[in-house]
Design a protein around this motif. Structure first.
Motif, PDB file in Angstrom:
ATOM      1  N   PHE A 139       8.450 -30.372  16.941  1.00 36.86           N
ATOM      2  CA  PHE A 139       7.334 -30.461  17.866  1.00 36.86           C
ATOM      3  C   PHE A 139       6.377 -29.315  17.585  1.00 36.86           C
ATOM      4  O   PHE A 139       6.758 -28.282  17.060  1.00 36.86           O
ATOM      5  CB  PHE A 139       7.778 -30.500  19.332  1.00 36.86           C
ATOM      6  N   GLU A 140       5.138 -29.565  17.877  1.00 34.05           N
ATOM      7  CA  GLU A 140       4.078 -28.602  17.620  1.00 34.05           C
ATOM      8  C   GLU A 140       3.401 -28.289  18.943  1.00 34.05           C
ATOM      9  O   GLU A 140       3.222 -29.173  19.782  1.00 34.05           O
ATOM     10  CB  GLU A 140       3.078 -29.226  16.644  1.00 34.05           C
ATOM     11  N   PHE A 141       3.036 -27.035  19.129  1.00 32.98           N
ATOM     12  CA  PHE A 141       2.309 -26.689  20.341  1.00 32.98           C
ATOM     13  C   PHE A 141       1.402 -25.496  20.083  1.00 32.98           C
ATOM     14  O   PHE A 141       1.561 -24.768  19.113  1.00 32.98           O
ATOM     15  CB  PHE A 141       3.261 -26.418  21.512  1.00 32.98           C
ATOM     16  N   VAL A 142       0.432 -25.334  20.970  1.00 30.68           N
ATOM     17  CA  VAL A 142      -0.471 -24.196  20.941  1.00 30.68           C
ATOM     18  C   VAL A 142       0.021 -23.224  22.003  1.00 30.68           C
ATOM     19  O   VAL A 142       0.249 -23.615  23.153  1.00 30.68           O
ATOM     20  CB  VAL A 142      -1.927 -24.633  21.220  1.00 30.68           C
TER      21      VAL A 142
ATOM     22  N   GLU B  89      -3.254 -19.176  21.758  1.00 29.42           N
ATOM     23  CA  GLU B  89      -4.126 -20.159  21.109  1.00 29.42           C
ATOM     24  C   GLU B  89      -3.746 -20.457  19.656  1.00 29.42           C
ATOM     25  O   GLU B  89      -4.432 -21.231  18.994  1.00 29.42           O
ATOM     26  CB  GLU B  89      -5.609 -19.774  21.200  1.00 29.42           C
ATOM     27  N   GLU B  90      -2.671 -19.848  19.144  1.00 29.45           N
ATOM     28  CA  GLU B  90      -2.223 -20.184  17.794  1.00 29.45           C
ATOM     29  C   GLU B  90      -1.248 -21.348  17.866  1.00 29.45           C
ATOM     30  O   GLU B  90      -0.517 -21.517  18.830  1.00 29.45           O
ATOM     31  CB  GLU B  90      -1.575 -18.982  17.106  1.00 29.45           C
TER      32      GLU B  90
ATOM     33  N   LEU C 135      14.369 -27.139  23.683  1.00 20.58           N
ATOM     34  CA  LEU C 135      13.362 -26.150  23.302  1.00 20.58           C
ATOM     35  C   LEU C 135      11.971 -26.502  23.823  1.00 20.58           C
ATOM     36  O   LEU C 135      11.198 -25.609  24.160  1.00 20.58           O
ATOM     37  CB  LEU C 135      13.364 -25.963  21.788  1.00 20.58           C
ATOM     38  N   ILE C 136      11.656 -27.778  23.914  1.00 22.39           N
ATOM     39  CA  ILE C 136      10.384 -28.191  24.523  1.00 22.39           C
ATOM     40  C   ILE C 136      10.360 -27.767  25.989  1.00 22.39           C
ATOM     41  O   ILE C 136       9.386 -27.177  26.462  1.00 22.39           O
ATOM     42  CB  ILE C 136      10.172 -29.711  24.396  1.00 22.39           C
ATOM     43  N   GLU C 137      11.449 -28.053  26.701  1.00 25.47           N
ATOM     44  CA  GLU C 137      11.528 -27.670  28.119  1.00 25.47           C
ATOM     45  C   GLU C 137      11.423 -26.156  28.283  1.00 25.47           C
ATOM     46  O   GLU C 137      10.726 -25.665  29.177  1.00 25.47           O
ATOM     47  CB  GLU C 137      12.825 -28.182  28.728  1.00 25.47           C
TER      48      GLU C 137
ATOM     49  N   PRO D  69       1.805 -26.169  27.211  1.00 29.01           N
ATOM     50  CA  PRO D  69       1.481 -26.902  28.440  1.00 29.01           C
ATOM     51  C   PRO D  69       2.547 -27.934  28.757  1.00 29.01           C
ATOM     52  O   PRO D  69       3.269 -28.410  27.868  1.00 29.01           O
ATOM     53  CB  PRO D  69       0.143 -27.574  28.110  1.00 29.01           C
ATOM     54  N   SER D  70       2.662 -28.278  30.008  1.00 31.19           N
ATOM     55  CA  SER D  70       3.615 -29.326  30.412  1.00 31.19           C
ATOM     56  C   SER D  70       3.217 -30.651  29.793  1.00 31.19           C
ATOM     57  O   SER D  70       2.048 -30.897  29.510  1.00 31.19           O
ATOM     58  CB  SER D  70       3.631 -29.458  31.922  1.00 31.19           C
TER      59      SER D  70
END
Length: 90
Positions: free
Chosen positions: A4-7, A58-59, A77-79, A88-89
């Motif tokens: 999963f990818e996130f900022v 913001e990265e 890990l997402i949770e 963000p949720s």
């Protein structure tokens, strides 16, 4: 392999406490779990390696799990990332 990818949302980026929390969560799984920022990749089970990424607000980062419990690892890990303010949720 799942990922999963996130900022990063936290104003402090990935700091010592969040790195420790992520490493502790990753250590519960047998899968190989990594975190990547740009061209730098680190073992998510090693908090010092996570800190070396110097990931800031913001990265964009990508967490990848490969192994027999990869699905459960990514879901947890997402949770965790949402709970500690890194992403963000859903």
């Amino acid at each position: 392999m799942r990922q999963f990818e996130f900022v990063i949302q936290d104003a402090l980026g990935i700091h010592a406490r969040s790195a420790g929390d992520m490493a502790a969560a990753a250590k519960k799984f047998t899968s190989l779990i990594t975190i990547k920022k740009e061209d730098i990749e680190a073992d998510l089970k090693n908090p010092l390696a996570i800190m070396r990424l110097a990931a800031r607000q913001e990265e964009r980062v990508i967490i990848t799990a490969a192994g027999e419990d990869e699905y459960q690892a990514i879901e947890q890990l997402i949770e965790l990332a949402e709970r500690i303010g890194l992403s963000p949720s859903r």
